[in-house]
Enzyme design. Sequence first.
Site, PDB file in Angstrom:
ATOM      1  N   SER A  46       0.818  -1.202   0.000  1.00  0.00           N
ATOM      2  CA  SER A  46       0.000   0.000   0.000  1.00  0.00           C
ATOM      3  C   SER A  46       0.859   1.262   0.000  1.00  0.00           C
ATOM      4  CB  SER A  46      -0.970  -0.031   1.185  1.00  0.00           C
ATOM      5  OG  SER A  46      -1.928   0.991   1.091  1.00  0.00           O
ATOM      6  N   ASP A  99      -3.132   6.442  -3.428  1.00  0.00           N
ATOM      7  CA  ASP A  99      -1.883   5.913  -2.884  1.00  0.00           C
ATOM      8  C   ASP A  99      -1.342   4.873  -3.871  1.00  0.00           C
ATOM      9  OD1 ASP A  99      -3.811   3.976  -2.400  1.00  0.00           O
ATOM     10  OD2 ASP A  99      -2.984   3.395  -0.462  1.00  0.00           O
ATOM     11  N   ASP A 145      -1.197   1.662  -4.342  1.00  0.00           N
ATOM     12  CA  ASP A 145      -2.015   0.557  -4.848  1.00  0.00           C
ATOM     13  C   ASP A 145      -3.443   0.997  -5.137  1.00  0.00           C
ATOM     14  OD1 ASP A 145      -2.673   0.770  -2.109  1.00  0.00           O
ATOM     15  OD2 ASP A 145      -3.301  -1.325  -2.026  1.00  0.00           O
ATOM     16  N   ASP A 174      -6.025   1.974  -3.518  1.00  0.00           N
ATOM     17  CA  ASP A 174      -7.240   1.660  -2.759  1.00  0.00           C
ATOM     18  C   ASP A 174      -7.696   2.839  -1.914  1.00  0.00           C
ATOM     19  OD1 ASP A 174      -5.234   1.490  -0.843  1.00  0.00           O
ATOM     20  OD2 ASP A 174      -5.935  -0.398   0.022  1.00  0.00           O
TER      21      ASP A 174
END
Length: 544
Positions: free
Chosen positions: A143, A287, A289, A291
Amino acid sequence: MDDNLRRRAEEWLAQDPDPETREELRAILAADDGDALTARFAAKLEFGTAGLRGELGAGPNRMNRVTVLRAAAGLAAVLGPGRRVVIGYDARYKSDVFARDTAALLSGAGIRADVLPRPLPTPVLAFAVRHLDADAGVMVTASHNPPRDNGYKVYWGDGRQIVPPIDKRISAAIDAVGRVDTLPRGDWNLLGEEIVDAYLAAVTPLALGDARDLRVAYTPLHGVGADTLERAFAAAGFPAPRTVPSQHAPDPAFPTVAFPNPEEPGAMDLALDLAHRIDADIVLANDPDADRCAVGVRTPDGHRMLTGDELGGLLAEHVLRHTSGPGRLVATTIVSSSLLSRIAAEHGVGCAQTLTGFKWITRAGGDDARLVYGYEEALGYSVGTDAGLPVRDKDGIGTALAVAALAADAKRAGRTLLDLLDDQARRYGLHATSQLSIRVADLSLIEAAMDRLRSAPPTRIGEHAVEAAEDLRTGSADLPPADVLRYRLAGGARVVVRPSGTEPKLKCYLEAVVPVTATVEEARARAAQSLKEMEHDLSARLAL
């Protein structure tokens, strides 16, 4: 050097398929570096409800190919042969390698392994699990962690992140895995772009309403969000966003930011500069990734970022205005603003509070709940329609579509998101939140600070008397056990203290509620002063 650690390192070396970590470990052994060996072998990364996450390197206390193969073998043992698993990955160092290792190991255990076609956002993987009727999913990502980290997140067949007791079963199975170099491998299937097309078709309806005139500045922060977000905007009929050029392409070094997290100081500087130059209506950021979604707005003094709670309240009313019928439910966490409960009451819908994490938010109300919206203050949102949530996890792409639709609708009426925030403050009272986040080098310091609060509970925090204190270590009537302290203060204020689940931080979540008796600006100033006093008080008590 400890002989037992040396023996364990040599056993690890003998089964490690990665030349980079083998070279790293050989150099440590040759140098007789006891500290480096202890850091890698005296402990191990624990598999929990967030899966695995840690620094890249050799040994069981690092993310590497042996650690990943062991995790995959544990998952395979719990699932059993004849099942199906979808595997996704981001653009971090080793993510593609870890994804392929997972697929080969699962296939060798008799499980069908489907790998997403390229580095893609985490919500695409979460969507794909249900879309393909898979039994589980794996996302290789850390992340918004620093560049040297990576991670391994597991989803179950319902498209949600795993929770107890599944995580404990997988962890126990991992502990029972022997040498990974003896485990069988098999062939796996590479999915095509059709899965991305299906995801885009599912989230396009989140652009609620028909207003589309909007100028957007955007950054994926060197992550994997740009291509998917740009395609989503095109599919929904929005003009293409202007993306920060130096942050557009995925880059695991994250060269322009100290931390690839939109919440971190300085991370949004380039996007805010772009927004100023193009006079953008809003700023959007994902961010790495994709999500999470961060949002900035134009003000008379330049652009500023909204807090996660400010956006959470705006999106809640937007969703509730565009959904209808009985049984609707919205959900947030115990560390997020209490504003959502007031919005829900105004609209006559249910509101649930959960522990932190979307693994809990998306389970609010049970499997049969009609959950249309969930959010957490750390920039995580899942937006739904009357048909429910297309992604049962936080989704930075779908959220960006919903925000763009909301901002475009306001623009058509000659208003902005700031005007909508002021409307909410007048209607519900000004709910201001902030966070005191303390990073430590030694996790024992966090445990000691929590012990101090438990042994000497505060009777006042800032200007507010403590009306109720709750220790969730043993759970409560509606929440499972967690290392969380919650304080309800006079005047509607509250404080929640907990250790971070993914980083060496102690986090304190503060909220002040101020009625608007004169102007919103005056209420905002009073709330800011109240939060400042609460933060100063807590800092002294924690002594970190």
